[in-house]
Motif scaffolding. Structure first.
Motif, short mmCIF file in Angstrom:
data_model
loop_
_atom_site.label_atom_id
_atom_site.label_comp_id
_atom_site.label_asym_id
_atom_site.label_seq_id
_atom_site.Cartn_x
_atom_site.Cartn_y
_atom_site.Cartn_z
N MET A 193 0.84 -1.18 0.00
CA MET A 193 0.00 0.00 0.00
C MET A 193 0.89 1.24 0.00
N LYS A 194 0.41 2.28 -0.67
CA LYS A 194 1.11 3.56 -0.72
C LYS A 194 0.28 4.64 -0.04
N ALA A 195 0.94 5.68 0.41
CA ALA A 195 0.24 6.78 1.06
C ALA A 195 -0.80 7.40 0.14
N ASP A 196 -0.53 7.42 -1.17
CA ASP A 196 -1.49 7.99 -2.13
C ASP A 196 -2.77 7.17 -2.22
N ASP A 197 -2.73 5.92 -1.78
CA ASP A 197 -3.91 5.06 -1.82
C ASP A 197 -4.87 5.33 -0.66
N ILE A 198 -4.42 6.05 0.35
CA ILE A 198 -5.23 6.32 1.54
C ILE A 198 -6.08 7.56 1.29
N ARG A 199 -7.38 7.36 1.32
CA ARG A 199 -8.33 8.46 1.10
C ARG A 199 -9.08 8.75 2.39
N LEU A 200 -8.84 9.91 2.96
CA LEU A 200 -9.52 10.31 4.19
C LEU A 200 -10.91 10.83 3.85
N SER A 201 -11.84 10.61 4.78
CA SER A 201 -13.23 11.02 4.57
C SER A 201 -13.78 11.63 5.85
N TYR A 202 -14.73 12.53 5.70
CA TYR A 202 -15.41 13.09 6.86
C TYR A 202 -16.60 12.22 7.26
N THR A 203 -16.82 11.12 6.55
CA THR A 203 -17.90 10.20 6.85
C THR A 203 -17.35 8.97 7.55
N ASN A 204 -17.90 8.67 8.71
CA ASN A 204 -17.50 7.50 9.46
C ASN A 204 -18.04 6.26 8.75
N PRO A 205 -17.18 5.34 8.31
CA PRO A 205 -17.66 4.18 7.57
C PRO A 205 -18.51 3.22 8.40
N GLN A 259 3.44 6.57 7.20
CA GLN A 259 3.60 5.65 8.34
C GLN A 259 2.53 4.58 8.32
N ILE A 260 1.29 5.00 8.09
CA ILE A 260 0.18 4.05 8.06
C ILE A 260 0.38 3.05 6.91
N ALA A 261 0.68 3.57 5.72
CA ALA A 261 0.86 2.71 4.54
C ALA A 261 1.99 1.71 4.76
N ALA A 262 3.08 2.13 5.40
CA ALA A 262 4.22 1.24 5.64
C ALA A 262 3.87 0.14 6.64
N CYS A 263 2.92 0.40 7.53
CA CYS A 263 2.55 -0.57 8.56
C CYS A 263 1.57 -1.63 8.04
N VAL A 264 0.73 -1.25 7.07
CA VAL A 264 -0.30 -2.16 6.55
C VAL A 264 0.36 -3.43 6.00
N GLY A 265 -0.15 -4.56 6.45
CA GLY A 265 0.34 -5.85 5.97
C GLY A 265 1.51 -6.43 6.74
N THR A 266 2.11 -5.65 7.63
CA THR A 266 3.23 -6.16 8.42
C THR A 266 2.71 -7.12 9.50
#
Length: 160
Positions: free
Chosen positions: A1-13, A85-92
């Motif tokens: 995963m890359k940081a560019d793949d992370i999309r922040l939203s104001y809507t709680n999923p 940081q988040i992207a680097a942690c995903v999948g570890t």
């Protein structure tokens, strides 16, 4: 995963509720985990942080889990670096361990039995349970509409 793949939203999923932009919070769902990203831009602190969304978790099991090192948190003074940081942690291994612990925690009663619909790829729609300890993932469906028709009233509203 890359940081560019992370999309922040104001809507709680998990709840489908959209919060005001000036609250200093945004949400992102990655691999079934919902992170709350906080940045209080009017405060003196430049800190960006992210932590697991836990409002729907039973309190006592969550406290035991958190005090035993289960929490997954991130912090940085820049948004881009926080997302990296988040992207680097995903999948570890750390991510997998913390995810398994979070998924096993009991949910509050009002949250059980509901799903949210997410897209994982072209014609690849899944229903993720809000109580993964009780309900399994369901899918895939070729469209969001097909998933909603099959699940009917068991879905919490989900807005993008």
């Amino acid at each position: 995963m890359k940081a560019d793949d992370i999309r922040l939203s104001y809507t709680n999923p998990l709840t489908g509720r959209t919060i005001a932009r000036d609250w200093g919070e945004q949400y992102v769902e990655i691999d079934g985990l919902v992170l709350v990203v906080k940045h209080h831009y009017r405060s003196r602190s430049p800190l960006w942080s992210a932590e697991l969304f836990t409002d729907h978790i039973e309190v006592m099991p969550m406290v035991e889990w958190a005090t035993s090192g289960g929490l997954l948190t991130f912090a940085h003074v820049r948004r881009r670096q926080l997302l990296e940081q988040i992207a680097a942690c995903v999948g570890t291994e750390k991510w997998k361990e913390k995810r398994a612990g979070w998924m096993a925690l009991p949910r509050k009663r009002g949250w059980a039995g509901t799903w949210r619909i997410v897209r994982r790829g072209p014609r690849d729609w899944w229903a993720l349970p809000n109580d993964p300890g009780r309900d399994p993932e369901r899918g895939p469906w070729p469209s969001e509409r097909a998933a909603r028709v099959e699940l009917g009233d068991a879905i919490r509203p989900h807005r993008h």
